[in-house]
Design a protein around this motif. Sequence first.
Motif, PDB file in Angstrom:
ATOM      1  N   ALA A 112       1.948   6.437  -0.942  1.00  0.00           N
ATOM      2  CA  ALA A 112       1.204   5.598  -1.887  1.00  0.00           C
ATOM      3  C   ALA A 112       2.121   4.673  -2.679  1.00  0.00           C
ATOM      4  N   ASP A 153       3.899   1.143  -3.875  1.00  0.00           N
ATOM      5  CA  ASP A 153       3.290  -0.160  -4.160  1.00  0.00           C
ATOM      6  C   ASP A 153       3.190  -1.003  -2.888  1.00  0.00           C
ATOM      7  N   VAL A 176       0.391   0.376  -0.557  1.00  0.00           N
ATOM      8  CA  VAL A 176      -0.948   0.095  -1.090  1.00  0.00           C
ATOM      9  C   VAL A 176      -1.298  -1.379  -0.882  1.00  0.00           C
ATOM     10  N   MET A 177      -0.353  -2.272  -1.184  1.00  0.00           N
ATOM     11  CA  MET A 177      -0.614  -3.704  -1.018  1.00  0.00           C
ATOM     12  C   MET A 177      -0.838  -4.048   0.456  1.00  0.00           C
ATOM     13  N   TYR A 184      -2.075  -2.123   2.798  1.00  0.00           N
ATOM     14  CA  TYR A 184      -3.410  -1.653   3.189  1.00  0.00           C
ATOM     15  C   TYR A 184      -4.479  -2.596   2.649  1.00  0.00           C
ATOM     16  N   TYR A 185      -4.292  -3.032   1.426  1.00  0.00           N
ATOM     17  CA  TYR A 185      -5.243  -3.958   0.785  1.00  0.00           C
ATOM     18  C   TYR A 185      -5.341  -5.257   1.583  1.00  0.00           C
ATOM     19  N   TYR A 224     -12.822  -5.098   1.209  1.00  0.00           N
ATOM     20  CA  TYR A 224     -12.818  -5.342  -0.233  1.00  0.00           C
ATOM     21  C   TYR A 224     -13.348  -6.727  -0.595  1.00  0.00           C
ATOM     22  N   MET A 246      -7.132  -5.632  -7.080  1.00  0.00           N
ATOM     23  CA  MET A 246      -6.326  -4.476  -6.705  1.00  0.00           C
ATOM     24  C   MET A 246      -6.471  -3.317  -7.687  1.00  0.00           C
ATOM     25  N   GLU A 247      -6.473  -3.623  -8.996  1.00  0.00           N
ATOM     26  CA  GLU A 247      -6.519  -2.534  -9.982  1.00  0.00           C
ATOM     27  C   GLU A 247      -7.790  -1.702  -9.877  1.00  0.00           C
ATOM     28  N   ARG A 302      -7.289   0.302  -6.150  1.00  0.00           N
ATOM     29  CA  ARG A 302      -6.056   1.046  -5.879  1.00  0.00           C
ATOM     30  C   ARG A 302      -6.267   2.561  -5.814  1.00  0.00           C
ATOM     31  N   ILE A 348      -7.586   3.425  -2.437  1.00  0.00           N
ATOM     32  CA  ILE A 348      -6.590   3.202  -1.389  1.00  0.00           C
ATOM     33  C   ILE A 348      -5.560   4.325  -1.394  1.00  0.00           C
ATOM     34  N   GLU A 349      -5.127   4.719  -2.585  1.00  0.00           N
ATOM     35  CA  GLU A 349      -4.146   5.815  -2.679  1.00  0.00           C
ATOM     36  C   GLU A 349      -4.706   7.105  -2.087  1.00  0.00           C
TER      37      GLU A 349
END
Length: 286
Positions: free
Chosen positions: A132, A134, A137-138, A140-141, A148, A247-248, A251, A254-255
Motif C-alpha cells: 500500500a 503511495d 496506490v497511485m 492502481y488509481y 473511479y 484520491m483522498e 484511497r 484501494i489500500e
Amino acid sequence: MRFHLIVLAVLSLVVAACGGDGDTGTAATGGDSLCVVPADASEVIADAGGYSVTQLEWDAELLTIPARARGRYDNDKGKKDIADRVLLNKALFGQAKSRGLLDDPEVIMSARLAAEKAFVGALLAQVEADAASDEAVMAYYEENKDRYSRPEVHARHILVKDEALAGDISSQLAAGGDFAALAREHSEDRGSKGKGGELPWATKDRWVPEFAEAAFSLEAGGRSEPIKSKFGWHIIETLEKRDMQPMEEVRPGIERILTRNAVRDFRDGVKKELGIGKPSMRPGAN
C-alpha cells in the motif's frame, strides 16, 4: 513509521505470549531466543506494587487496541488506563510464575506458538505496508480510472419562490453583488442558506433534473439565469467540476484491495513452496 508501529505491536504480543514480566533482555521460557524481550531503555512512566511500566511497553499495549478505538485513550484517564493494564498483566504473570506455570511444557509450547504467530503477524503487516505504498496506490488509481470515473459538480445556489425576486437577485449579481451575502439574505433553502448557498459535491442524479442540467452545463465559475424547478426559482453558480473521485476519497478502498491481494498472494506462494494441499500428515499421526 508504520514499520516502527509493527515492531511495537510484535513486542507487546511476544511479551504477552511468552509471559514477559517486564525484565529487559530476559527470556520467559528457559532462554528460548524467540521469547527474549529486547533491552528497554525508555522512560519509566508508571509503577505500582513493585512493577513498572516503560514508555515502550505503554506504546506496545496501546497497539493491541483496535486503531479506531485508540483515540479515546488520548487523555490523562486513558493513559492511566493503559498503564494499569500493563501493571495488571505483570502482576498476573507474577502469579502464573509463582504457581510454576513457566515450567509446564504445554504452557511453554503454547507461548512459543503464540510468539511465532506474533512474528507472522508482523511479517504480513510488513507485506501490507509494502503493498500500500503511495506509488502502488497511485498506480492502481491510474490503471482503474473507469472504476473511479464519476462526474461531479460543486455548486451553490439561491432559491426563492417568486420569479420577480429571482430576476432582481440575478441583476444584482450581474452588477457585482455578493452571491453568498444574497444567499444568506434571500434563499429559502435552509440547508445551504447559512453557508452562502454552498452545496456539497454531487453527481447529476442527486439533484432535480432542471437544477442538474443547469449546474452540469455551466463551466466552473459560471452562473445561470433563474431556473425553475418544483422547489421554486434557482440561481446557480458552478464552483468546481471533476470527472473522477478524488484520491483522498478512494484511497482507503484501494489500500484494502492492494493489501488483501498482497497477503493472499504471499501466503499462496509460501503454501506452494511447502506443497500444502498434498498429503502432509505422517502415517499414524493423530
